[in-house]
Design a protein around this motif. Sequence first.
Motif: not given
Length: 77
Positions: A29-32, A48-49, A53-56, A61-63
Amino acid sequence: MAKALVNIYPGLRASMSYNGDDTETLSKVLNISGDTTRRRLRGEREFSVGEILILTNRYGKTFEELFGRQEEQAGRI
């Protein structure tokens, strides 16, 4: 003696578990890489920011809900 594992992102871990995501899924999902993902989850490296954003967005969910301090999360569970 082995280090005790500490869940520094209980909200993120709970969201991952609820959605059936493991570290491999999160890596995609994060491409890492998987190693990078595990370092981030252990708190050895910061998200990273863009990753936040991808995860929220992914978990709706909020940060604060995903990355809030453990003490704050404990009161909400």
